[in-house]
Scaffold this active site. Structure first.
Site, short mmCIF file in Angstrom:
data_model
loop_
_atom_site.label_atom_id
_atom_site.label_comp_id
_atom_site.label_asym_id
_atom_site.label_seq_id
_atom_site.Cartn_x
_atom_site.Cartn_y
_atom_site.Cartn_z
N HIS A 12 -3.39 4.11 7.56
CA HIS A 12 -2.95 3.29 6.44
C HIS A 12 -1.43 3.32 6.25
O HIS A 12 -0.89 2.70 5.34
CB HIS A 12 -3.64 3.77 5.15
CG HIS A 12 -3.59 2.82 4.03
ND1 HIS A 12 -2.99 3.10 2.82
CD2 HIS A 12 -4.07 1.55 3.90
CE1 HIS A 12 -3.10 2.08 2.00
NE2 HIS A 12 -3.75 1.11 2.62
N LYS A 23 2.65 2.62 6.83
CA LYS A 23 3.49 1.47 7.17
C LYS A 23 4.91 1.97 7.35
O LYS A 23 5.48 2.56 6.41
CB LYS A 23 3.49 0.41 6.05
CG LYS A 23 2.13 -0.20 5.72
CD LYS A 23 1.54 0.38 4.49
CE LYS A 23 0.19 -0.23 4.18
NZ LYS A 23 -0.57 0.57 3.23
N ASP A 31 16.49 2.32 15.87
CA ASP A 31 17.54 3.13 16.51
C ASP A 31 17.62 4.55 15.97
O ASP A 31 18.66 5.22 16.10
CB ASP A 31 18.91 2.46 16.37
CG ASP A 31 19.06 1.25 17.29
OD1 ASP A 31 18.31 1.18 18.28
OD2 ASP A 31 19.91 0.38 17.01
N HIS A 57 0.07 -4.21 -5.57
CA HIS A 57 -0.24 -3.43 -4.37
C HIS A 57 0.70 -2.24 -4.22
O HIS A 57 0.56 -1.42 -3.31
CB HIS A 57 -0.17 -4.33 -3.13
CG HIS A 57 -0.73 -3.71 -1.89
ND1 HIS A 57 0.07 -3.24 -0.86
CD2 HIS A 57 -2.00 -3.45 -1.51
CE1 HIS A 57 -0.68 -2.74 0.10
NE2 HIS A 57 -1.94 -2.85 -0.27
N LYS A 95 2.47 1.35 -4.74
CA LYS A 95 1.99 2.71 -5.00
C LYS A 95 3.22 3.54 -5.37
O LYS A 95 3.88 4.13 -4.51
CB LYS A 95 1.31 3.30 -3.77
CG LYS A 95 0.20 2.40 -3.16
CD LYS A 95 0.73 1.60 -1.99
CE LYS A 95 -0.32 0.94 -1.14
NZ LYS A 95 -1.39 0.25 -1.75
N ASP A 143 10.90 11.12 -15.57
CA ASP A 143 12.02 11.84 -16.18
C ASP A 143 13.37 11.50 -15.58
O ASP A 143 14.25 12.37 -15.46
CB ASP A 143 11.78 13.36 -16.10
CG ASP A 143 10.65 13.82 -17.01
OD1 ASP A 143 10.11 12.98 -17.75
OD2 ASP A 143 10.30 15.02 -16.97
#
Length: 498
Positions: free
Chosen positions: A224, A226, A231, A416, A418, A423
């Site tokens: 899952h 991404k 370079d 979508h 996350k 603080d």
């Protein structure tokens, strides 16, 4: 007569062995274990088959030990031990003095997931595909040596997917090393042949998992993550996959609200290592791949993939960063632990976004206790669901959240993202949802940032998202209808088997 006696004995024998293994070898999460025991007792054989495909992680643990990058990982652990000693002995100077207060959080994440703490990074917030893709494509086009790509979903039939494949093929033809990993179950309309232009140009492509048999046997465990590393100096990671929906071009899922980050500085090399570990894990299972990387000299790999950074490249900013990654083969649920630590350390506020909310008891109780301690705890969920079953599970917790004093918002579109921010200093942007699947079954990666400026940027964005959201009222929620309550209860009951 013979089979009428032998077959039931075999069935219950298999079931007994399965139950025995569950009780004595799966001891980490007894609530999930108990749910699987009920399945096996009431569905003999079928329960065993379901557990083999969807419940057991033993196969992945064996594979991970077999296909690991031992030399590089051992060197990484030595660096980590050196760093931990420096932190414990007050020998590490933090760029931002506020980070000193989070010394225990840094040590916990480092020991729990084996991640390094790097200083002097620059982390930029990208809040949609329109911000991410043009910039990422421009930097890929300027790449000189390596382009490493890993996505759960690459929608090769969408225009952005076609453009992405074409760009990578062009760079491979120029002689740049292009490596691509995608999950075959992330989007079922993506096929291996769609990446043929990249391979014909000299690039390499791998699917998770290379073997069709293993894909079937391990269907419940997904890659899952991404990330794109260019370079060895620039990295993109977060929630955004490659597809037109991430540009809000799907009418039914519009607007699409997502978050990624662009990272420069020493933390990029941690993401580079994460990619190489995943690549070699797959490569060692793929006997057809020519010139496998794992057979190369370690010194040559270090020189090519981990360039020495000097000047502004080495210190482009002031952010402290930990790249936290784990999967179903990990000993601990390190992303959940990281989230729990952020919540339990909060003194003023903690704001969260997730498309799915399926917490275990520990996570929920941590949120509840923080709210009842006077911390401003807020959770934002999508107003437009993409998976009705998981959405009903999330809705089943809303009343409990409200009773605990946690403020709940439904965004006008599909969230979508996350993200965590707390603080005015600690932020997390990653691929890990607030659900059991992300914590236990998926390979995930999060960028945990210790930086006041970045946290304030995340906080401001959260407030803009609130302006596009509807806060849930307790009295209104109680009037939602009996049918919704029944659906929520049923979905929540079977959620531990996810």
């Amino acid at each position: 007569m013979f089979w009428s006696i032998v077959l039931p004995v075999m069935i219950y024998g298999i079931n007994a062995i399965s139950i025995f293994s569950l009780i004595f070898f799966r001891r980490r999460d007894m609530s999930t274990t108990f749910a699987w025991l009920l399945v096996m007792i009431f569905l003999p054989v079928a329960g065993f088959v379901l557990y083999f495909f969807f419940g057991s992680t033993h196969k992945l643990e064996i594979m991970s030990k077999t296909y690991r990058m031992k030399d590089i990982e051992d060197h990484y652990m030595k660096v980590q031990d050196f760093e931990l000693n420096a932190i414990r002995n007050d020998q590490m100077e933090f760029t931002d003095p506020v980070t000193e207060k989070y010394r225990d959080m840094i040590v916990m994440n480092s020991r729990n997931s084996g991640c390094l703490y790097t200083r002097n990074n620059k982390v930029e917030l990208l809040v949609n595909g329109q911000e991410k893709f043009p910039r990422m494509f421009e930097e890929i086009a300027a790449a000189k040596k390596t382009i490493h790509v890993l996505y759960f979903i690459i929608k090769t039939r969408d225009q952005i997917g076609k453009d992405f494949v074409d760009l990578l093929a062009k760079k491979a033809a120029e002689g740049v090393e292009v490596k691509v990993v995608y999950d075959g179950f992330g989007w079922l309309k993506t096929f291996r042949r769609d990446f043929r232009p990249i391979e014909e140009a000299g690039g390499k492509v791998q699917r998770f998992l290379p073997s069709h048999l293993r894909t079937i046997l391990l269907v419940n465990y997904r890659l899952h993550r991404k990330m794109v590393v260019i370079d060895g100096k620039i990295a993109y990671t977060g929630g955004i996959n490659v597809g037109d929906d991430y540009l809000s071009l799907y009418p039914k899922m519009n607007p699409w609200r997502d978050t990624s980050v662009r990272v420069t500085g020493p933390a990029v090399q941690d993401l580079q290592l994460r990619f190489l570990e995943d690549w070699i894990f797959l490569e060692k299972q793929n006997k057809k791949l020519r010139d496998p990387l794992y057979k190369e000299n370690i010194a040559a790999m270090n020189e090519r993939y981990f360039p020495h950074l000097e000047g502004e490249e080495a210190q482009p900013g002031t952010a402290g960063v930990q790249i936290i990654s784990c999967g179903p083969d990990s000993r601990y649920q390190t992303h959940k632990d990281s989230y729990i630590k952020i919540i339990s350390s909060a003194k003023d506020y903690v704001y969260m976004q997730s498309p799915y909310f399926v917490p275990d008891e520990t996570l929920f109780e941590t949120m509840r206790l923080a709210a009842q301690s006077g911390v401003d705890v807020r959770l934002m969920l999508p107003g437009i669901p993409d998976k009705k079953y998981v959405y009903y599970v999330a809705l089943s917790y809303v009343q409990d959240l409200l009773d605990a004093g946690i403020r709940v918002y439904f965004h006008k579109g599909f969230v979508h993202a996350k993200t965590f921010v707390s603080d005015d200093h600690v932020s997390s942007v990653g691929t890990t949802n607030l659900d059991i699947r992300s914590f236990k079954l998926d390979y995930e990666v999060n960028t945990l940032v210790y930086d006041t400026e970045f946290a304030l940027t995340c906080k401001d964005q959260y407030m803009r998202d609130i302006a596009d959201s509807r806060e849930v009222c307790a009295e209104e929620w109680k009037q939602r209808g009996r049918w919704h309550y029944i659906c929520e209860s049923v979905c929540r009951f079977i959620a531990p088997l996810a």
